[in-house]
Design an enzyme around this catalytic site. Structure first.
Site, mmCIF file in Angstrom:
data_model
loop_
_atom_site.group_PDB
_atom_site.id
_atom_site.type_symbol
_atom_site.label_atom_id
_atom_site.label_comp_id
_atom_site.label_asym_id
_atom_site.label_seq_id
_atom_site.Cartn_x
_atom_site.Cartn_y
_atom_site.Cartn_z
ATOM 1 N N LEU A 19 0.863 -1.152 0.087
ATOM 2 C CA LEU A 19 0.003 0.050 0.154
ATOM 3 C C LEU A 19 0.864 1.125 -0.085
ATOM 4 O O LEU A 19 1.903 1.094 0.300
ATOM 5 C CB LEU A 19 -1.101 -0.183 1.161
ATOM 6 C CG LEU A 19 -1.976 -1.202 1.373
ATOM 7 C CD1 LEU A 19 -2.769 -1.222 2.619
ATOM 8 C CD2 LEU A 19 -2.923 -1.182 0.028
ATOM 9 N N LYS A 28 15.349 -0.747 5.527
ATOM 10 C CA LYS A 28 14.850 -0.196 4.273
ATOM 11 C C LYS A 28 15.225 1.217 4.421
ATOM 12 O O LYS A 28 15.703 1.908 3.410
ATOM 13 C CB LYS A 28 13.346 -0.388 3.900
ATOM 14 C CG LYS A 28 12.867 0.574 2.782
ATOM 15 C CD LYS A 28 13.385 -0.014 1.514
ATOM 16 C CE LYS A 28 12.648 0.843 0.200
ATOM 17 N NZ LYS A 28 11.305 0.650 0.092
#
Length: 301
Positions: free
Chosen positions: A67, A173
Site C-alpha cells: 500500500l 529499508k
C-alpha cells in the site's frame, strides 16, 4: 491454505502475479484485492479470483499488503472496518509497504495483542524487478512465521532476509534509502561546483561513475542528469519522507547524525526550490540555479 494480496499498484501488481503462481501449482488458494477494477483484469484473465472488498480476504491464512503509505496501512489493518476487526488468532498479515519504523512497531503491537502476527517486509527494487520476481525483501517480525512464509516470499524476491523483530524490516529499508539519499546529495552539490569552475560535465560525470567516488547513485543517476531526465515514479518529496521517518527514531534515542542532517537540509532546499515532484537527483537543479550553470552533456537544450 488461502492467501490474499491487497494493493495491486506499481510494485504490488508484479508481486501478486508472481505469488499467484502458487495457486497454479496447487500450493494454495489465491485472492487478489484492489479498489481499482482495471488492476484486477490481469488476474481475471488468468482465472484468478479477485475482489474490491478487503473483508473478502479475512478468511485467509496469510494476507499480504502493498500500500502507498502509513495512513492507508493503518486504515486497512486497524480501521473501524479494517482487517483486525475480522481476524482470528493465528492469522498473519505481511506488509510490503514502505512505512515508518515506529508505525510498523505500533501496528505489530496492536496485532499481537489480538493474537494476529504482523511482519513488516518492505521491498527494494524497481517495477521491472517486481514483475521478474527479483526484488530484495527485508523482513521484521516472528522468525518462526518468517520461515513458514519464506517459500512464498521467494516467488517475489531473490534476496529475502530476516532482519530481526518487528520494525527491523522498515529500519533496514530506511537506512538503505538514506544512504542512497546521501550519495545523491553529494554529487548534486559538487558537480555544479566543478562545472562553475570550468570542468566538462560529461568528463566529470565519467569520473564520478567509474573512479573511487562512484556509487550506485552516481552510476544510475549522473547519466540522467547529463541528459536532463528528472522524471521518475518516486518523487523527491517521498525520498524526504524516508529521512523524516528515521529522524523520528534518532530524536527518540538522542542519536546525532550530522551527515544525514546535512542531507536533509539539501533536500529541504530542493523542495523549497520547486523540485518536489521530480526524482531525487533533481536537487542538482537547485545548485545549478544557485551557481548559474547547467550540468548537461554537449548539445543539450
Amino acid at each position: 491454505m488461502k492467501v490474499s494480496f491487497i494493493g495491486l499498484g506499481v510494485m504490488g501488481m508484479g508481486m501478486a502475479l508472481n505469488l499467484a503462481k502458487g495457486e497454479q501449482k496447487n500450493e494454495f488458494e489465491f485472492l487478489a484485492c484492489d479498489a481499482n477494477l482495471e488492476a484486477l483484469e490481469q488476474f481475471k484473465e488468468k482465472g484468478i479470483n479477485t475482489t474490491t472488498d478487503i473483508t473478502d480476504t479475512v478468511d485467509s491464512d496469510y494476507i499480504y499488503l502493498c500500500l502507498p503509505n502509513l495512513d492507508i496501512v493503518k486504515e486497512v489493518v486497524l480501521g473501524k472496518s479494517g482487517l483486525l476487526t475480522h481476524l482470528n488468532p493465528g492469522q498473519t498479515i505481511i506488509d510490503f509497504s514502505t512505512i515508518s519504523y515506529l508505525g510498523a512497531t505500533e501496528i505489530a503491537e496492536t496485532c499481537k495483542a489480538n493474537g494476529v502476527e504482523f511482519l513488516d517486509c518492505p521491498i527494494s527494487g524497481q517495477q521491472a524487478k517486481s514483475m521478474e520476481g527479483t526484488l530484495s525483501i527485508m523482513c521484521g517480525g516472528n522468525e518462526e512465521v518468517f520461515n513458514k512464509i519464506k517459500p512464498m516470499l521467494d516467488k517475489m524476491g531473490t534476496q529475502v532476509l530476516y532482519m530481526g523483530e518487528n520494525g527491523c524490516g522498515q529500519l533496514t529499508k530506511v537506512i538503505n534509502n538514506c544512504a542512497l539519499n546521501i550519495c545523491v546529495a553529494s554529487f548534486s552539490e559538487l558537480m555544479p561546483v566543478g562545472v562553475k569552475l570550468g570542468l566538462d560535465p560529461e568528463k566529470l560525470g565519467d569520473v564520478l561513475i567509474t573512479a573511487t567516488g562512484s556509487s550506485f547513485a552516481s552510476k544510475t543517476l549522473v547519466p540522467k542528469v547529463l541528459e536532463g531526465d528528472f522524471e521518475h515514479g518516486f518523487s523527491l518529496d517521498k525520498a524526504y519522507k524516508d529521512m523524516e521517518s528515521i529522524n523520528e527514531v534518532l530524536v527518540k534515542h538522542e542519536i546525532p547524525l550530522p551527515t544525514l542532517s546535512g542531507t536533509m537540509q539539501s533536500y529541504q532546499l530542493a523542495l523549497q526550490g520547486g523540485q518536489r515532484d521530480y526524482y531525487k537527483h533533481a536537487m542538482i537543479r537547485f545548485y545549478e540555479d544557485l551557481l548559474g550553470v547547467q550540468v548537461r552533456k554537449e548539445g543539450f537544450e
